[in-house]
Write a protein that holds these residues in place. Structure first.
Motif, PDB file in Angstrom:
ATOM      1  N   GLY A  36       0.803  -1.218   0.000  1.00  0.00           N
ATOM      2  CA  GLY A  36       0.000   0.000   0.000  1.00  0.00           C
ATOM      3  C   GLY A  36       0.831   1.260   0.000  1.00  0.00           C
ATOM      4  O   GLY A  36       0.334   2.346  -0.320  1.00  0.00           O
ATOM      5  N   SER A  37       2.110   1.150   0.371  1.00  0.00           N
ATOM      6  CA  SER A  37       2.944   2.360   0.401  1.00  0.00           C
ATOM      7  C   SER A  37       4.411   1.990   0.280  1.00  0.00           C
ATOM      8  O   SER A  37       4.766   0.806   0.242  1.00  0.00           O
ATOM      9  N   GLY A  38       5.241   3.003   0.203  1.00  0.00           N
ATOM     10  CA  GLY A  38       6.694   2.857   0.288  1.00  0.00           C
ATOM     11  C   GLY A  38       7.289   1.813  -0.649  1.00  0.00           C
ATOM     12  O   GLY A  38       6.986   1.768  -1.848  1.00  0.00           O
TER      13      GLY A  38
ATOM     14  N   LEU B 249      -1.291  -6.401  -1.717  1.00  0.00           N
ATOM     15  CA  LEU B 249      -1.857  -6.736  -0.403  1.00  0.00           C
ATOM     16  C   LEU B 249      -1.400  -5.747   0.651  1.00  0.00           C
ATOM     17  O   LEU B 249      -0.218  -5.440   0.748  1.00  0.00           O
ATOM     18  N   ASP B 250      -2.353  -5.281   1.445  1.00  0.00           N
ATOM     19  CA  ASP B 250      -2.002  -4.392   2.554  1.00  0.00           C
ATOM     20  C   ASP B 250      -3.092  -4.460   3.618  1.00  0.00           C
ATOM     21  O   ASP B 250      -4.251  -4.752   3.335  1.00  0.00           O
ATOM     22  N   LEU B 251      -2.682  -4.158   4.838  1.00  0.00           N
ATOM     23  CA  LEU B 251      -3.624  -4.062   5.960  1.00  0.00           C
ATOM     24  C   LEU B 251      -4.610  -2.926   5.722  1.00  0.00           C
ATOM     25  O   LEU B 251      -5.773  -3.007   6.094  1.00  0.00           O
TER      26      LEU B 251
ATOM     27  N   SER C  14       7.322 -10.915   0.167  1.00  0.00           N
ATOM     28  CA  SER C  14       6.778 -10.696   1.511  1.00  0.00           C
ATOM     29  C   SER C  14       7.526  -9.518   2.131  1.00  0.00           C
ATOM     30  O   SER C  14       8.705  -9.630   2.478  1.00  0.00           O
ATOM     31  N   ASN C  15       6.827  -8.416   2.251  1.00  0.00           N
ATOM     32  CA  ASN C  15       7.482  -7.142   2.549  1.00  0.00           C
ATOM     33  C   ASN C  15       6.843  -6.387   3.721  1.00  0.00           C
ATOM     34  O   ASN C  15       7.432  -5.468   4.262  1.00  0.00           O
ATOM     35  N   ALA C  16       5.647  -6.798   4.130  1.00  0.00           N
ATOM     36  CA  ALA C  16       4.934  -6.049   5.182  1.00  0.00           C
ATOM     37  C   ALA C  16       5.696  -6.111   6.508  1.00  0.00           C
ATOM     38  O   ALA C  16       6.288  -7.133   6.853  1.00  0.00           O
TER      39      ALA C  16
ATOM     40  N   ALA D 253      13.283  -5.793  18.984  1.00  0.00           N
ATOM     41  CA  ALA D 253      12.239  -6.689  18.458  1.00  0.00           C
ATOM     42  C   ALA D 253      12.258  -6.659  16.928  1.00  0.00           C
ATOM     43  O   ALA D 253      12.282  -7.705  16.268  1.00  0.00           O
ATOM     44  N   TYR D 254      12.287  -5.453  16.392  1.00  0.00           N
ATOM     45  CA  TYR D 254      12.315  -5.295  14.925  1.00  0.00           C
ATOM     46  C   TYR D 254      13.549  -5.984  14.335  1.00  0.00           C
ATOM     47  O   TYR D 254      13.446  -6.783  13.394  1.00  0.00           O
ATOM     48  N   GLY D 255      14.729  -5.691  14.914  1.00  0.00           N
ATOM     49  CA  GLY D 255      15.973  -6.248  14.377  1.00  0.00           C
ATOM     50  C   GLY D 255      16.011  -7.764  14.492  1.00  0.00           C
ATOM     51  O   GLY D 255      16.484  -8.456  13.580  1.00  0.00           O
TER      52      GLY D 255
ATOM     53  N   LEU E 173      18.737   2.506   5.270  1.00  0.00           N
ATOM     54  CA  LEU E 173      17.689   3.521   5.113  1.00  0.00           C
ATOM     55  C   LEU E 173      17.202   3.612   3.665  1.00  0.00           C
ATOM     56  O   LEU E 173      18.000   3.746   2.741  1.00  0.00           O
ATOM     57  N   VAL E 174      15.901   3.497   3.508  1.00  0.00           N
ATOM     58  CA  VAL E 174      15.261   3.744   2.214  1.00  0.00           C
ATOM     59  C   VAL E 174      14.328   4.928   2.438  1.00  0.00           C
ATOM     60  O   VAL E 174      13.519   4.913   3.388  1.00  0.00           O
ATOM     61  N   MET E 175      14.423   5.927   1.601  1.00  0.00           N
ATOM     62  CA  MET E 175      13.683   7.157   1.846  1.00  0.00           C
ATOM     63  C   MET E 175      12.198   6.985   1.538  1.00  0.00           C
ATOM     64  O   MET E 175      11.716   7.311   0.463  1.00  0.00           O
ATOM     65  N   THR E 176      11.487   6.436   2.510  1.00  0.00           N
ATOM     66  CA  THR E 176      10.028   6.344   2.421  1.00  0.00           C
ATOM     67  C   THR E 176       9.447   7.264   3.504  1.00  0.00           C
ATOM     68  O   THR E 176      10.139   7.620   4.461  1.00  0.00           O
ATOM     69  N   ALA E 177       8.165   7.572   3.351  1.00  0.00           N
ATOM     70  CA  ALA E 177       7.517   8.426   4.353  1.00  0.00           C
ATOM     71  C   ALA E 177       7.593   7.767   5.724  1.00  0.00           C
ATOM     72  O   ALA E 177       7.840   8.435   6.743  1.00  0.00           O
TER      73      ALA E 177
HETATM   74  N1  LIG Z   1      12.294   2.326   4.692  1.00  0.00           N
HETATM   75  C1  LIG Z   1      13.406   1.854   5.217  1.00  0.00           C
HETATM   76  O1  LIG Z   1      14.329   2.608   5.555  1.00  0.00           O
HETATM   77  C2  LIG Z   1      13.561   0.376   5.410  1.00  0.00           C
HETATM   78  C3  LIG Z   1      14.852  -0.124   5.681  1.00  0.00           C
HETATM   79  C4  LIG Z   1      15.016  -1.488   5.847  1.00  0.00           C
HETATM   80  C5  LIG Z   1      13.927  -2.338   5.728  1.00  0.00           C
HETATM   81  N2  LIG Z   1      12.686  -1.816   5.473  1.00  0.00           N
HETATM   82  C6  LIG Z   1      11.584  -2.749   5.367  1.00  0.00           C
HETATM   83  O2  LIG Z   1      10.915  -2.512   4.146  1.00  0.00           O
HETATM   84  C7  LIG Z   1       9.531  -2.867   4.283  1.00  0.00           C
HETATM   85  C8  LIG Z   1       8.655  -1.720   3.818  1.00  0.00           C
HETATM   86  O3  LIG Z   1       8.974  -0.556   4.569  1.00  0.00           O
HETATM   87  P1  LIG Z   1       8.506   0.904   4.123  1.00  0.00           P
HETATM   88  O4  LIG Z   1       9.559   1.847   4.546  1.00  0.00           O
HETATM   89  O5  LIG Z   1       8.051   0.869   2.722  1.00  0.00           O
HETATM   90  O6  LIG Z   1       7.282   1.142   5.116  1.00  0.00           O
HETATM   91  P2  LIG Z   1       5.711   1.437   4.837  1.00  0.00           P
HETATM   92  O7  LIG Z   1       5.101   1.687   6.170  1.00  0.00           O
HETATM   93  O8  LIG Z   1       5.573   2.464   3.784  1.00  0.00           O
HETATM   94  O9  LIG Z   1       5.215   0.063   4.264  1.00  0.00           O
HETATM   95  C9  LIG Z   1       4.811  -0.992   5.093  1.00  0.00           C
HETATM   96  C10 LIG Z   1       3.437  -1.427   4.640  1.00  0.00           C
HETATM   97  O10 LIG Z   1       3.092  -2.613   5.373  1.00  0.00           O
HETATM   98  C11 LIG Z   1       1.717  -2.501   5.696  1.00  0.00           C
HETATM   99  N3  LIG Z   1       1.426  -3.348   6.866  1.00  0.00           N
HETATM  100  C12 LIG Z   1       1.737  -3.097   8.154  1.00  0.00           C
HETATM  101  N4  LIG Z   1       1.263  -4.083   8.930  1.00  0.00           N
HETATM  102  C13 LIG Z   1       0.646  -4.968   8.104  1.00  0.00           C
HETATM  103  C14 LIG Z   1      -0.063  -6.171   8.316  1.00  0.00           C
HETATM  104  N5  LIG Z   1      -0.243  -6.662   9.553  1.00  0.00           N
HETATM  105  N6  LIG Z   1      -0.585  -6.817   7.253  1.00  0.00           N
HETATM  106  C15 LIG Z   1      -0.444  -6.310   5.996  1.00  0.00           C
HETATM  107  N7  LIG Z   1       0.209  -5.160   5.736  1.00  0.00           N
HETATM  108  C16 LIG Z   1       0.743  -4.497   6.788  1.00  0.00           C
HETATM  109  C17 LIG Z   1       1.504  -1.031   6.000  1.00  0.00           C
HETATM  110  O11 LIG Z   1       0.118  -0.682   5.934  1.00  0.00           O
HETATM  111  C18 LIG Z   1       2.362  -0.373   4.934  1.00  0.00           C
HETATM  112  O12 LIG Z   1       1.624  -0.092   3.757  1.00  0.00           O
HETATM  113  C19 LIG Z   1       9.348  -3.269   5.726  1.00  0.00           C
HETATM  114  O13 LIG Z   1       9.493  -4.678   5.831  1.00  0.00           O
HETATM  115  C20 LIG Z   1      10.504  -2.592   6.423  1.00  0.00           C
HETATM  116  O14 LIG Z   1      10.869  -3.242   7.616  1.00  0.00           O
HETATM  117  C21 LIG Z   1      12.483  -0.482   5.308  1.00  0.00           C
END
Ligand SMILES: NC(=O)c1ccc[n+]([C@@H]2O[C@H](COP(=O)([O-])OP(=O)(O)OC[C@H]3O[C@@H](n4cnc5c(N)ncnc54)[C@H](O)[C@@H]3O)[C@@H](O)[C@H]2O)c1
Length: 283
Positions: A34-36, A55-57, A108-110, A177-179, A210-214
């Motif tokens: 749904g985002s990022g 797929l998104d929550l 699988s990215n959520a 927890a995240y790590g 770091l990936v520049m997402t909101a």
């Molecule tokens: N942005 C970064 O700097 C970065 C760095 C390393 C890893 N990541 C990983 O990349 C992935 C995406 O991150 P992002 O920055 O795009 O964040 P994001 O918040 O934009 O994207 C995460 C998405 O997952 C969805 N989500 C959350 N819980 C959910 C659930 N229970 N079921 C289904 N969907 C769910 C959210 O609604 C959101 O759209 C994540 O796994 C994050 O850990 C991000």
């Protein structure tokens, strides 16, 4: 045995320069789309020919990504699902398969990056166990449930890509927890690769810094963003399109001999000793 490779591209390792068509006729499922990063990966796979399950929550976000894909001429289906809920995962996979017949690529990215979960993942001595549990439920159990329900509908030669993180390759003073969930995904990648390798199914992980997402900018704030800039060897951070490039590669037959691997996408963050960043920041 012939394998329906994840992509329809060449198998001799050479890229013929086409930027479209690597996933023609393939079906992909991207979670957290749904985002990022997930939205960028869904858009990339669709641009290269895949029919994509978005797929998104958050239903509205999934619909928005799917609509954007369709607006660019792609094929996408929005799926609203909490990846930690097995029934919802099963139903979402069934819904996608009912329309498109199978799943060739799973990304699988959520992850749970909510303020009340990720934002409270701090000092372990004060850890609310609910924060730990929700992080594991979404980030780790969610990936397992997706793999569990996709594997039976994935043709031989399919590809799975999991989003881990450099946080799964290092330690830090917070976000244990995240790590830990991201480190577990690296182990899970090897198990999935080993379990299904004989079917030509590959499983790899991407580990971005770091990936520049909101979401990242919200979670980190200006000071941590500056710290991360100091840690990088390259002058630029990753953007979602960089992750999409790597995910598309790992999902395509161009990476047909790569499985069980975790690829860091970090602009050089993990390449050097910490002293490098310290020395560089001194006047
Ligand atoms: N942005 C970064 O700097 C970065 C760095 C390393 C890893 N990541 C990983 O990349 C992935 C995406 O991150 P992002 O920055 O795009 O964040 P994001 O918040 O934009 O994207 C995460 C998405 O997952 C969805 N989500 C959350 N819980 C959910 C659930 N229970 N079921 C289904 N969907 C769910 C959210 O609604 C959101 O759209 C994540 O796994 C994050 O850990 C991000």
């Amino acid at each position: 045995m012939t394998y329906g490779t994840a992509a329809s591209g060449r198998s001799d390792g050479r890229f013929d320069g086409r930027s479209e068509g690597r996933f023609d006729g393939r079906v992909a499922l991207v979670t957290g789309a749904g985002s990022g990063i997930g939205a960028a990966c869904a858009a990339r796979l669709a641009a290269e020919g895949a029919c994509v399950g978005v797929l998104d929550l958050r239903a509205a976000s999934a619909r928005a990504t799917a609509a954007a894909v369709r607006a660019h001429g792609g094929t996408a289906m929005a799926l609203t699902c909490d990846v930690s809920d097995e029934k919802q995962v099963e139903e979402s996979v069934a819904e996608l398969v009912a329309s498109f017949g199978r799943v060739d690529v799973l990304h699988s990215n959520a992850a749970c990056l909510d303020r009340d979960v990720y934002g409270r993942d701090r000092d372990l001595a004060a850890m609310d166990a609910a924060v730990w549990d929700r992080t594991m439920e979404v980030n780790l159990r969610g990936a397992m449930l997706l793999v569990k329900h996709v594997i039976p509908v994935m043709p031989d030669g399919g590809a799975i890509v999991l989003t881990s993180s450099v946080s799964g390759l290092t330690g830090d003073v917070d976000h244990a927890a995240y790590g830990t969930s991201k480190a577990a995904l690296i182990g899970f990648t090897r198990y999935v690769a080993t379990m299904y390798g004989a079917r030509g199914i590959r499983c790899n992980a991407v580990a971005p810094a770091l990936v520049m997402t909101a979401a990242a900018e919200r979670a980190l704030g200006p000071r941590q963003l500056a710290d991360k800039a100091a840690e990088r060897l390259l002058p630029w951070p990753c953007v979602p399109g960089d992750v999409a490039d790597l995910v598309a590669f790992l999902a395509s037959s161009e990476s047909r001999c790569i499985t069980g691997q975790t690829v860091a996408l970090d602009s050089g963050t993990l390449t050097h000793r910490p002293e490098h960043a310290i020395h560089r920041s001194r006047p």
